[in-house]
Enzyme design. Structure first.
Site, PDB file in Angstrom:
ATOM      1  N   SER A 168       0.840  -1.206   0.000  1.00  0.00           N
ATOM      2  CA  SER A 168       0.000   0.000   0.000  1.00  0.00           C
ATOM      3  C   SER A 168       0.875   1.255   0.000  1.00  0.00           C
ATOM      4  CB  SER A 168      -0.879   0.010   1.258  1.00  0.00           C
ATOM      5  OG  SER A 168      -0.063   0.181   2.406  1.00  0.00           O
TER       6      SER A 168
ATOM      7  N   LYS B  91       7.993   1.226  -0.165  1.00  0.00           N
ATOM      8  CA  LYS B  91       8.410   0.648  -1.445  1.00  0.00           C
ATOM      9  C   LYS B  91       9.579   1.397  -2.063  1.00  0.00           C
ATOM     10  CE  LYS B  91       4.431   1.288  -3.404  1.00  0.00           C
ATOM     11  NZ  LYS B  91       3.698   1.792  -2.232  1.00  0.00           N
TER      12      LYS B  91
ATOM     13  N   GLU C  62       6.459   3.392  -9.294  1.00  0.00           N
ATOM     14  CA  GLU C  62       5.047   3.726  -9.556  1.00  0.00           C
ATOM     15  C   GLU C  62       4.553   3.042 -10.838  1.00  0.00           C
ATOM     16  OE1 GLU C  62       3.341   5.162  -7.328  1.00  0.00           O
ATOM     17  OE2 GLU C  62       4.616   6.541  -6.203  1.00  0.00           O
TER      18      GLU C  62
ATOM     19  N   CYS D  51      -1.410   0.583  10.041  1.00  0.00           N
ATOM     20  CA  CYS D  51      -2.789   1.076   9.999  1.00  0.00           C
ATOM     21  C   CYS D  51      -2.916   2.310  10.890  1.00  0.00           C
ATOM     22  CB  CYS D  51      -3.754  -0.015  10.451  1.00  0.00           C
ATOM     23  SG  CYS D  51      -5.467   0.574  10.544  1.00  0.00           S
TER      24      CYS D  51
ATOM     25  N   CYS E 239      -5.480  -1.290   7.649  1.00  0.00           N
ATOM     26  CA  CYS E 239      -5.577  -2.754   7.591  1.00  0.00           C
ATOM     27  C   CYS E 239      -6.898  -3.127   6.905  1.00  0.00           C
ATOM     28  CB  CYS E 239      -5.498  -3.360   8.991  1.00  0.00           C
ATOM     29  SG  CYS E 239      -6.968  -3.019   9.988  1.00  0.00           S
TER      30      CYS E 239
END
Ligand SMILES: [Zn+2]
Length: 188
Positions: free
Chosen positions: A13, A18, A86, A142, A180
């Site tokens: 997410s 990343k 991306e 989360c 989450c």
């Protein structure tokens, strides 16, 4: 060149790190004297245009491209490592471009969102994930409960975005949070 090519996918997410992980691998490749080229879709103008930049602030030079075919066209002869950030925003030809590069002996590293704000598969990421030699799915935290987050929550004026909300809502304040499964909300 007789290297064996490969595809690595870094996904998860928003806010899962990343791009930090992508940049970490690219720095190691440079230390190993690899010739690295980094691409990103032009649509992502979040930070400086000719760089990939993580939320944590690290950055790496990157060439913005309009379409996946531009990556192949801009490839230098001596490049051994190709990274694409991306990748979920690139057109479907990204699949054949990435496989061409890996089949040609290059190490290809792709980073991108696996799901959109609805929790549905995003662009070509599921296909690239299936074809990769190595997949790392990272997790954010989360913002509601503090557990591992796998989803991106879109909020418009502080409320969960509806499934059919347009991509751009003029005049609305919009933000994204990691959530989450339990706390990811997409009103129909
Ligand atoms: Zn939660």
């Amino acid at each position: 060149m007789d290297h064996i090519g490969s595809l690595e996918v870094i996904t998860g997410s928003m806010f899962c790190g990343k791009t930090d992980e992508l940049i970490r691998r690219l720095r190691r490749a440079k230390i190993a004297k690899q010739k690295v080229q980094v691409f990103k879709p032009k649509i992502d103008n979040r930070y400086a245009a000719a760089k990939v930049t993580s939320h944590a602030g690290s950055e790496f030079d990157a060439a913005p491209v309009d379409k996946a075919a531009d990556i192949r066209a801009q490839l230098a002869d001596d490049t051994t490592v190709v990274a694409i950030d991306e990748a979920q925003f690139l057109d479907p030809e990204i699949v054949s471009v990435v496989n061409y590069l890996a089949d040609s002996g290059l190490r290809v590293i792709v980073a991108g969102l696996d799901t959109d704000f609805r929790g549905e598969a995003f662009g070509s990421m599921p296909i690239l994930t299936a074809q990769a030699e190595q997949v790392d799915k990272l997790h954010a935290i989360c913002m509601v409960c503090g557990k591992d987050a796998s989803r991106t929550q879109r909020l418009v004026d502080g409320k969960p975005a509806h499934y059919n909300d347009p991509v751009v809502i003029v005049g609305a304040s919009e933000l994204y949070e990691a959530r989450c499964r339990e706390h990811h909300e997409v009103p129909a």
